[in-house]
Every structure is written in structure tokens, then in C-alpha cells.
Design an enzyme around this catalytic site. Structure first.
Site, short mmCIF file in Angstrom:
data_model
loop_
_atom_site.label_atom_id
_atom_site.label_comp_id
_atom_site.label_asym_id
_atom_site.label_seq_id
_atom_site.Cartn_x
_atom_site.Cartn_y
_atom_site.Cartn_z
CG ASP A 117 27.35 16.41 74.61
OD1 ASP A 117 26.62 15.67 75.29
OD2 ASP A 117 28.30 17.06 75.08
CG ASP A 143 26.54 15.29 80.54
OD1 ASP A 143 27.50 16.08 80.62
OD2 ASP A 143 26.03 14.93 79.46
#
Ligand code: DX5
Ligand code: ZN
Length: 233
Positions: free
Chosen positions: A37, A183
Site C-alpha cells: 500500500d 481489498d
């Protein structure tokens, strides 16, 4: 469509011991992708992995002769056009960015493609699936956020199945072939229903790295998902 795939999200992994956690996981499990991320502190109130950390990890895996999965980067940033190249140069092969970002999405997807990179379009929980339909032609992967972006370990939002279902129905009715990922908020408990709704990729952080044994947790998540998928390969 791909075989159902579980993708570990490293945001939930103890950064002080990244390699020592990944070493047994990558040796024991066939992990096809690793999820990083990237954040800018504006699009979401947090900071994530920097390009240097991807670069260093990839080199460490090679040095240790460990399997090197595909590196995917999820950019939770206002201007992904300013960041993607740094991550690509550091070894990212798939760059994901948000429908809600400030860049020209179609233009950016084309730019990534011209540079030999795959890209995925992300939808925040507040964004309806129909909003992104005109952009789908540019993507082979659509990812639905199962939590509000920026942090791991949150409870999944309740309407997630409906959005996956809408994306899967649209795909089927129109003969399209994009994959669908979720996600955030993925666990062995909800994996069967996410897969039943149409998800092909499950991106999971805490469910894997929050467990005492990440290898076992990865396998259990994969098994839970694949039982529903009807493919145990
Ligand atoms: C959240 C991130 C996710 C996160 C998932 O904004 O995009 O990749 O690490 O973590 P879990 O699975 O714990 O929700
Ligand atoms: Zn992510």
C-alpha cells in the site's frame, strides 16, 4: 478469469521483521502476488510503503533465492500520476489507483499500459459500481474496497457483496473479462461469500499477518475461498 487467488497485504505485517515473516510464508505457500500500500497522507490519513522498501525487499528475496511473487502497488494517493514511476522503477509490475483520485483515469491507465505495466481500478466503499462502467474498458482488474482505505485490521463493510455481485453480473451480461478483487476486511469467515458474489482475488492483511502462523492462515484462507470456488488446485 484467473484461478481464485489470495494476495497477502504487507501493511499488516510487522515491518521490523518483514523478511523473517515472509521467508517461511514464501517457502511454504505458493504466493503469486504481494500487495504493497502506497499512501500520500492526503487521500487517506496515513503513510504506507515507499518505493525503496519494495526495491530492497525484492533484492533480498532474490539474494535469498526465495520465490519472487508479482509485486502489486495500491496507490491511495490523490495524484497517482506523480508516484507510479517510482514504484515501477522499484520493481512493481501492477499499479492500482482509485476511481476517486484527482487524475485523468483513462489517460493514466493508457500511460501505464504503454510502459508495460498492468493496472487496476479501485472503488471506495462510497462509490457505486455503475460510476466506473465507462472506464472498465481500460482495466483487466477491478478492485472493490472492503473497508475504508488507509488502515488494515478494520471490520468489513456490510454492502461489499452487493458491489462484487454487480461487477460480476455486468461482466457476465456484457461478455467482459476483467477480474474482480476485494481489498480489506477479508477473512476465512467471509471469503466464501465474497467468492460466491464473484471475487477472483482476495487481498488480505490482518487475516494472514495477524495470525500466529501466517503460512497456516494463508492456506486456510485459500482453502475457505476455493471450497466455494469449486477448484482446489
Ligand atoms: C487498506 C489496505 C489494505 C489492507 C488490508 O486500506 O488497502 O490492503 O492492508 O488489510 P486487512 O485485510 O487487515 O483489512
Ligand atoms: Zn491495499
Amino acid at each position: 478469469m484467473v484461478n481464485l487467488t489470495v494476495v497477502p497485504s504487507l501493511l499488516a505485517c510487522d515491518r521490523s521483521g518483514l523478511l523473517s515473516v515472509l521467508r517461511p510464508l514464501l517457502s511454504a505457500c505458493r504466493v503469486p502476488r504481494l500487495h504493497f500500500d502506497g499512501m500520500d497522507g492526503y487521500f487517506v490519513p496515513n503513510l504506507g510503503f515507499c518505493p525503496q522498501s519494495l526495491h530492497d525487499l525484492k533484492h533480498a528475496l532474490v539474494r535469498e533465492k526465495l520465490p519472487v511473487p508479482l509485486f502489486e502497488v495500491h496507490l491511495m494517493v490523490r495524484r497517482p500520476s506523480r508516484f507510479w514511476k517510482n514504484f515501477a522503477d522499484a520493481g512493481a509490475q501492477l499499479i492500482s489507483f482509485h476511481f476517486e483520485c484527482d487524475d485523468d483515469i483513462a489517460h493514466l491507465a493508457q500511460e501505464l499500459s504503454r510502459n508495460g505495466l498492468a493496472s487496476a481500478l479501485y472503488l471506495n466503499p462510497e462509490t457505486a459500481f455503475v460510476s466506473c462502467i465507462p472506464l472498465l474498458e481500460h482495466f483487466s482488474l477491478l478492485t472493490v474496497m472492503g473497508v475504508h482505505p488507509g488502515f488494515c485490521g478494520q471490520r468489513p463493510i456490510s454492502a461489499i457483496d452487493e458491489k462484487i455481485h454487480a461487477a460480476a453480473n455486468y461482466r457476465r451480461r456484457n461478455g467482459l473479462s476483467y477480474d474482480i478483487a476485494v481489498d480489506g476486511g477479508v477473512s476465512a469467515e467471509n471469503a466464501p461469500q465474497l467468492v460466491a458474489a464473484g471475487a477472483d482475488f482476495l487481498i488480505a492483511g490482518k487475516a494472514i499477518f495477524g495470525a500466529g502462523n501466517p503460512q497456516l492462515a494463508y492456506d486456510q484462507l485459500l482453502l475457505a475461498a476455493r471450497v466455494r470456488h469449486g477448484s482446489c488446485s
